[in-house]
Scaffold this motif. Sequence first.
Motif, PDB file in Angstrom:
ATOM      1  N   LEU A  57       0.859  -1.186   0.000  1.00 38.85           N
ATOM      2  CA  LEU A  57       0.000   0.000   0.000  1.00 38.85           C
ATOM      3  C   LEU A  57       0.893   1.233   0.000  1.00 38.85           C
ATOM      4  O   LEU A  57       1.842   1.292   0.784  1.00 38.85           O
ATOM      5  N   TYR A  83      -6.115  -1.035   5.904  1.00 34.10           N
ATOM      6  CA  TYR A  83      -6.706  -0.072   4.978  1.00 34.10           C
ATOM      7  C   TYR A  83      -8.120   0.364   5.379  1.00 34.10           C
ATOM      8  O   TYR A  83      -8.489   1.518   5.211  1.00 34.10           O
ATOM      9  N   THR A  89      -7.223   4.945   5.523  1.00 29.63           N
ATOM     10  CA  THR A  89      -7.759   4.966   4.159  1.00 29.63           C
ATOM     11  C   THR A  89      -7.364   6.231   3.414  1.00 29.63           C
ATOM     12  O   THR A  89      -7.062   6.186   2.229  1.00 29.63           O
ATOM     13  N   VAL A  92      -4.089   7.203   0.578  1.00 29.19           N
ATOM     14  CA  VAL A  92      -3.588   6.001  -0.090  1.00 29.19           C
ATOM     15  C   VAL A  92      -3.684   6.234  -1.591  1.00 29.19           C
ATOM     16  O   VAL A  92      -4.759   6.490  -2.118  1.00 29.19           O
ATOM     17  N   ILE A  95      -2.544   0.546  -4.278  1.00 28.41           N
ATOM     18  CA  ILE A  95      -2.560  -0.690  -3.494  1.00 28.41           C
ATOM     19  C   ILE A  95      -2.308  -1.829  -4.474  1.00 28.41           C
ATOM     20  O   ILE A  95      -2.904  -1.866  -5.553  1.00 28.41           O
TER      21      ILE A  95
END
Length: 171
Positions: A57, A83, A89, A92, A95
Motif C-alpha cells: 500500500l 486499509y 484509508t 492512499v 494498493i
Amino acid sequence: MNVKTLLPILPLLFMLCACGESEIKQTPSQAVAIEATDECHLCGMLISEFPGPKAELLQTDTSSSSGKKIHKFCSTRDMFSYYLEPENTRNVSDIFVHDMSKTPWHKPADNYFINARKAWYVAGSSQQGAMGNTLASFATEQDAINFQNEFGGHVIRFEDITHAILMPAHH
C-alpha cells in the motif's frame, strides 16, 4: 539547462534521491520487491515466510523524500485490516496484491503484483495465508471463479470488502 530539458529525467532524479528502507525506490505506480527481511506493517511477521497473496500500500508521507511511503503486508487480509481503518484509508494512492492465477500459492512472485482496486477476490476459501484465512486475489473474474470452484468461498470486488468479511467464520 532549462526546465523543459529536465522534465524527462525528473522522475529518475527523484528515485536517485530516495533513501530509507521503507521508502519507494521506483516509480510510485509499481509494487516493489518483498525482501527476505521485510516485516508485515500490521503484525510484524516476516512476510516471505508465509504462503498466499501479499499486499503493498502506498501512502502519502510528507516526511519522506519521495512524498510516499510503502507499507508491505504478509497477507491481503492484513492489508485490508489496515486499509479499512478510516485514519489509514486517506492518503492512499496505490494498493497492490498478487495475481494468484499467475504465481504459486506457497511463494508468490514479486513480478505478479496487480492493482488491488481492480482485482477480484475470493473470501472464505480453504486456502490459508499468513495467520489463517486470507483473501485470494486475481486479475480476472474468471480466474477468481475457477479458484472458488476448486477451493470454495465466494467472489467479491475490492469495494465490497469489509471488516466482517475479513473475520473467519466461527463454527
